[in-house]
Design a protein around this motif. Structure first.
Motif, PDB file in Angstrom:
ATOM      1  N   ASP A   1     -12.446  -0.740  -5.849  1.00 24.13           N
ATOM      2  CA  ASP A   1     -11.732  -1.771  -5.094  1.00 24.13           C
ATOM      3  C   ASP A   1     -10.401  -2.098  -5.769  1.00 24.13           C
ATOM      4  N   LYS A   2     -10.389  -2.106  -7.092  1.00 25.14           N
ATOM      5  CA  LYS A   2      -9.158  -2.378  -7.839  1.00 25.14           C
ATOM      6  C   LYS A   2      -8.217  -1.177  -7.788  1.00 25.14           C
ATOM      7  N   THR A   3      -8.776   0.034  -7.835  1.00 27.64           N
ATOM      8  CA  THR A   3      -7.959   1.235  -7.652  1.00 27.64           C
ATOM      9  C   THR A   3      -7.290   1.207  -6.289  1.00 27.64           C
ATOM     10  N   ASN A   4      -8.053   0.828  -5.280  1.00 24.03           N
ATOM     11  CA  ASN A   4      -7.544   0.753  -3.920  1.00 24.03           C
ATOM     12  C   ASN A   4      -6.346  -0.194  -3.832  1.00 24.03           C
ATOM     13  N   VAL A   5      -6.499  -1.425  -4.345  1.00 23.16           N
ATOM     14  CA  VAL A   5      -5.399  -2.381  -4.221  1.00 23.16           C
ATOM     15  C   VAL A   5      -4.179  -1.921  -5.009  1.00 23.16           C
ATOM     16  N   GLY A   6      -4.403  -1.262  -6.156  1.00 21.73           N
ATOM     17  CA  GLY A   6      -3.268  -0.750  -6.903  1.00 21.73           C
ATOM     18  C   GLY A   6      -2.486   0.285  -6.120  1.00 21.73           C
ATOM     19  N   LEU A   7      -3.193   1.197  -5.467  1.00 22.94           N
ATOM     20  CA  LEU A   7      -2.511   2.275  -4.736  1.00 22.94           C
ATOM     21  C   LEU A   7      -1.852   1.769  -3.457  1.00 22.94           C
ATOM     22  N   ILE A   8      -2.516   0.874  -2.720  1.00 26.81           N
ATOM     23  CA  ILE A   8      -1.865   0.381  -1.497  1.00 26.81           C
ATOM     24  C   ILE A   8      -0.682  -0.522  -1.839  1.00 26.81           C
ATOM     25  N   ASP A   9      -0.747  -1.237  -2.973  1.00 28.30           N
ATOM     26  CA  ASP A   9       0.405  -2.041  -3.392  1.00 28.30           C
ATOM     27  C   ASP A   9       1.530  -1.156  -3.911  1.00 28.30           C
ATOM     28  N   ALA A  10       1.189  -0.057  -4.602  1.00 31.73           N
ATOM     29  CA  ALA A  10       2.225   0.887  -5.042  1.00 31.73           C
ATOM     30  C   ALA A  10       2.971   1.445  -3.839  1.00 31.73           C
ATOM     31  N   HIS A  11       2.227   1.733  -2.777  1.00 34.10           N
ATOM     32  CA  HIS A  11       2.858   2.216  -1.533  1.00 34.10           C
ATOM     33  C   HIS A  11       3.701   1.132  -0.877  1.00 34.10           C
ATOM     34  N   GLU A  12       3.107  -0.051  -0.703  1.00 37.81           N
ATOM     35  CA  GLU A  12       3.744  -1.106   0.087  1.00 37.81           C
ATOM     36  C   GLU A  12       4.900  -1.771  -0.641  1.00 37.81           C
ATOM     37  N   PHE A  13       4.735  -2.031  -1.927  1.00 36.67           N
ATOM     38  CA  PHE A  13       5.699  -2.857  -2.653  1.00 36.67           C
ATOM     39  C   PHE A  13       6.589  -2.075  -3.615  1.00 36.67           C
ATOM     40  N   ALA A  14       6.102  -0.930  -4.096  1.00 36.31           N
ATOM     41  CA  ALA A  14       6.917  -0.136  -5.020  1.00 36.31           C
ATOM     42  C   ALA A  14       7.418   1.155  -4.380  1.00 36.31           C
ATOM     43  N   GLY A  15       7.184   1.319  -3.077  1.00 36.92           N
ATOM     44  CA  GLY A  15       7.744   2.444  -2.345  1.00 36.92           C
ATOM     45  C   GLY A  15       7.297   3.806  -2.837  1.00 36.92           C
ATOM     46  N   ASP A  16       6.059   3.903  -3.339  1.00 39.54           N
ATOM     47  CA  ASP A  16       5.586   5.175  -3.863  1.00 39.54           C
ATOM     48  C   ASP A  16       5.195   6.088  -2.700  1.00 39.54           C
ATOM     49  N   PRO A  17       5.880   7.230  -2.528  1.00 35.88           N
ATOM     50  CA  PRO A  17       5.601   8.082  -1.369  1.00 35.88           C
ATOM     51  C   PRO A  17       4.281   8.835  -1.458  1.00 35.88           C
TER      52      PRO A  17
END
Length: 612
Positions: free
Chosen positions: A168-184
């Motif tokens: 669950d924590k891995t999930n939020v890290g990756l979706i936040d990296a996408h949404e807020f840090a623009g990780d493609p």
């Protein structure tokens, strides 16, 4: 070959069961008449819209931002590399975070849940980048995602105590990296990480007892929290990760033993783990926001009201991480039995999230009152995380209380703390169709587009040291809109709002928003003066003489209290010590010094006073 075939069969059976569960739940949602995504009276601003100014919230945010920005990346990635059989350079971080042969529960919890907070550290950094625009932070997030990607393997979860908890924590890290840090790459990495964990998840949300009943070599420590998964699964779906994430969210809604009873206003909290079940209420809110499920909105509202009914005067809850049975002496007894009164960074993070959700959906300002109570009486008094991972975990509201750090490095609260402090800005203001709602009175500046005007509002305040807040506006051209100010339910009759030096014609009802609707122009100024009376808050209805003293939203703690007796009249006659944060209560003996929680250092203290 036989072993491989058996593993494939087990995985295939699990996948079939999971697919069946997903279809069943999806059909149930359709049968229940789930509607399209509902609109809400209040909306969140973007992280970039709000900037914290000098004050304790900015200090906490900057400390956490810099701490995690400077952590060694090989050390952060090491548990994943080790457990996936890859070369693993870098120093061990220790504590709960690094795999260890010393793990021997319950005697030794070193190496308990390797890598468990990695996703939260990535999430906190992603949100910090969104708030600051700091390119070094964005680059670090993207390097961490790239470094994590090749470690993804089912091997990581082999004999892992609580896979849903960490994923669950891995999930939020990756979706936040996408949404807020623009990780493609983040969503592609998430899809592979999801594939890796699915064979280790149950077919549906199980409660802790059901999880521990499943076969595992560490039976007592497999209480996994699959019931918290839906919130971030729903967010993954909303952010473009794919339709399967909505299905997974629906699959893991704990309707049978949690949300169903709560939606019928049945209190099933007693005996449950406190933080994770408050956090799960956020999943119910996402079921409403994404699927339009009124049942889950009722569950979240009712559940949170049950939490509030057994909260301390500080807003904290869950002594020894558990909810107590209502209308008993259990909460009062906890004051003399435990120093683990409130799981502070985790609990505050969950509390901020659920009150933000509920404010957005209901428009009710009293959820903001609850948020600020937790802010000023718990998390702003937390000790900072140290560079070696020593962290503050529990607030102590017992009869002989002290502030101490947790004995294990990098515990769960080291993950929620940076997420929470990055969220301080978006918790302070909300948007409405008519303008802006000011929720927290904190030094800050917000910039937004209102109609045809570019608007900024800058708050200058020392609140809650006093009740005065000044707001200066800059408007690119005159524009009509509403500024709604949260008037706390405790606000006294002396509360006033002034616009450009004149009393505003506005309704000031405690527990509501005071809405100022006018055409605003460059240089306009709003001044709010909150009347902050002293008041007493009993622990509960069964113990009316066991009271805490509050000044506005701030609980006052007796310092080095000893056994001195006080009356309620004496408490309410407390006097401020000059312009300091300290107060004094004159008793029949010597004076008792009282301080707000953030001002307490190494002194012993007491929240509740037994009065006569």
């Amino acid at each position: 070959m036989q072993k491989t075939s058996r593993r494939a069969f087990v995985r295939g059976s699990a996948a079939l069961a999971a697919a069946t569960a997903v279809l069943r739940d999806a059909h149930a949602f359709q049968a229940a008449g789930v509607m399209a995504k509902p609109s809400t009276p209040l909306m969140q601003f973007d992280y970039k819209d709000v900037r914290l100014l000098d004050g304790p919230m900015l200090i906490q945010f900057q400390h956490n931002h810099q701490l995690f920005l400077n952590l060694n990346e090989d050390s952060l990635l090491k548990p994943f590399r080790q457990l996936s059989g890859l070369p693993a350079p870098g120093e061990d971080m220790g504590g709960w975070y690094s795999p260890s042969p010393l793990f021997d529960p319950p005697k030794n919890m070193t190496g308990y849940i390797p890598g468990h907070t990695f996703g939260q550290y990535v999430s906190g950094l992603s949100r910090a980048y969104a708030a600051t625009g700091d390119k070094a932070t964005q680059a670090k997030v993207q390097r961490l995602v790239a470094g994590f990607s090749p470690t993804i393997s089912e091997k990581f979860y082999s004999d892992y105590c609580i896979p849903a908890y960490t994923f669950d924590k891995t999930n939020v890290g990756l979706i936040d990296a996408h949404e807020f840090a623009g990780d493609p790459q983040a969503l592609a990495v998430l899809n592979r990480a999801t594939d890796a964990v699915l064979p280790f998840l149950p077919p549906k949300a199980l409660n802790r007892e059901e999880m521990m009943a499943r076969p595992h070599k560490n039976v007592s420590f497999t209480w996994d929290e699959s019931y918290t998964l839906p919130e971030n699964f729903y967010l993954a779906y909303q952010r473009g990760a794919g339709a399967r994430y909505r299905q997974l969210a629906q699959r893991f809604l704990e309707d049978d033993t949690y949300f169903g009873p709560l939606s019928e206003n049945r209190n099933v909290l007693p005996g449950q783990h406190a933080y994770s079940h408050v956090n799960a209420l956020c999943s119910a809110m996402q079921a409403y926001l994404t699927d339009g499920s009124d049942k889950h909105l009722r569950a979240a509202r009712n559940g949170f009201s049950f939490v509030q009914a057994q909260s301390y005067a500080t807003g904290g809850w869950g002594p020894d991480e558990g909810f107590r049975k209502p209308d008993t002496d259990e909460l009062a007894a906890s004051l003399g039995k435990t120093h683990n009164s409130f799981e502070t960074p985790c609990g505050a993070y969950g509390h901020f999230k659920i009150t933000r959700y509920l404010m957005r959906v209901t428009g009710d300002s009293r959820y903001g009152d609850s948020m600020e109570t937790v802010l000023y009486n718990t998390i702003l008094g937390a000790r900072p995380i140290r560079t070696d991972g020593v962290s503050f975990y529990y607030s102590d509201f017992g009869q002989d209380a002290k502030k101490v750090d947790y004995e294990q490095k990098w515990p769960c609260c080291s993950g929620t703390f940076p997420q929470l402090t990055a969220d301080y800005g978006i918790s302070s203001y909300l948007r409405s169709a008519k303008g802006i709602n000011v929720n927290l009175y904190v030094p800050s500046k917000i910039i937004w587009q209102q109609g045809g005007a570019r608007v900024s509002l800058t708050q200058h305040t020392q609140y809650p040291a006093n009740g005065e807040t000044s707001m200066q506006l800059s408007v690119s051209k005159p524009e009509r809109f509403t500024i709604a100010l949260r008037i706390p339910a405790w606000a006294g009759s002396g509360t006033r709002v002034v616009v450009n030096g004149k009393a505003a014609d506005v309704q000031l009802t405690p527990g509501t928003w005071a809405s100022i609707d006018r055409t605003w122009k460059e240089g306009d100024r709003v001044e709010l003066s909150l009347d902050m009376p002293l008041r007493l808050s009993p622990l509960d209805a069964r113990h009316p003489q066991l009271v805490a003293l509050l000044y506005g939203p701030v609980a006052l703690f007796a310092i080095e209290p000893g056994s001195r007796a006080m009356t309620q009249k004496q408490l309410l006659a407390a006097q401020r010590v000059g312009s300091s944060p300290a107060w004094e209560v004159a008793t029949d003996g010597e004076k008792v010094r009282m301080l707000p929680y953030p001002e307490i250092k190494d002194e012993s203290y007491r929240l509740y006073q037994q009065t006569t």
